[in-house]
Write an enzyme that holds these catalytic residues in place. Sequence first.
Site, PDB file in Angstrom:
ATOM      1  N   GLY A 159      -3.196  -2.385  -2.618  1.00 18.60           N
ATOM      2  CA  GLY A 159      -3.924  -2.123  -1.970  1.00 18.60           C
ATOM      3  C   GLY A 159      -4.288  -0.797  -0.860  1.00 18.60           C
ATOM      4  N   CYS A 160      -5.040  -1.643   0.196  1.00 19.40           N
ATOM      5  CA  CYS A 160      -4.460  -0.777   1.312  1.00 19.40           C
ATOM      6  C   CYS A 160      -3.013  -1.200   1.833  1.00 19.40           C
ATOM      7  CB  CYS A 160      -5.894  -1.064   2.438  1.00 19.40           C
ATOM      8  SG  CYS A 160      -5.510  -0.934   4.254  1.00 19.40           S
ATOM      9  N   PHE A 161      -2.070  -0.560   2.623  1.00 17.86           N
ATOM     10  CA  PHE A 161      -1.066  -1.592   2.666  1.00 17.86           C
ATOM     11  C   PHE A 161      -0.666  -1.871   4.263  1.00 17.86           C
ATOM     12  CE2 PHE A 161       0.376   3.565   3.130  1.00 17.86           C
ATOM     13  CZ  PHE A 161      -0.480   4.126   4.716  1.00 17.86           C
TER      14      PHE A 161
END
Length: 249
Positions: free
Chosen positions: A66-68
């Site tokens: 997902g969001c890094f």
Amino acid sequence: PDVGLSMIFGDLFRGLMSDGGAFAAGIDYSELDHPGPELATAAEQKKVLVKSERDPQLELATFSGGCFWGLELAYQRVPGVVHTAVGYTQGQEQFPTYSQVGAGATGHTEAVIVYYDPGEVTYDQLLDVFFGRVDPTTVNGQGNGHGRQYRTGVYFHTAKQETIARERFKEEQLLYSKPVATELRTSMPFWPAEKYHQQYLEKGGRNGVPQSAEKGATETIRELKNWSPRAFRFGLFFDCVNKRKSISG
């Protein structure tokens, strides 16, 4: 992650005003801290690094969750992890930018690449961190982040990593009634993200409140776009290791 219209338009403006290559993509890789330039050079040459070219004792591993931002901070805290970088992988386009990847135009996923000392931390322990932080049954997203750019994945760099990961995926599937949707594929070239994304939460994130990247830190990562009940239940690294031991034992 959503960093606002100003950053997106900044990407577009830099791309329109520059001459070509990496600059046309809106990213000056030479401005990045190590290992950014090393990774960008390899990607331009369509290479996937197995070990650091500068520090060959360090091996590489790539994960998308997902969001890094939050996933990078989780790995920054792991003893034996020496460097991390966020970026874009598993897509065909060269020189991808945040705005392009976010628009779904390149096929890339947001990812974290980890430079680790195998004498201090094992690949299996890196998988502990990954599976302790994601819901692997979610298709094309995590938390409030949706789209193929937020899909989860484990991207192996070597045959040894592949063997370990395939066995681990079998074990993880036993924990769920739904099929595991996380990708398990060979790594493709890794393109570093823009400098403002690197170590974003350690530097303060959108709220300007830095979060600890100290080794062994256990404070909850305040990046709530992507979370899973297991991430809170098992913590980040040390609790993940204990969970792993309980599963195998």
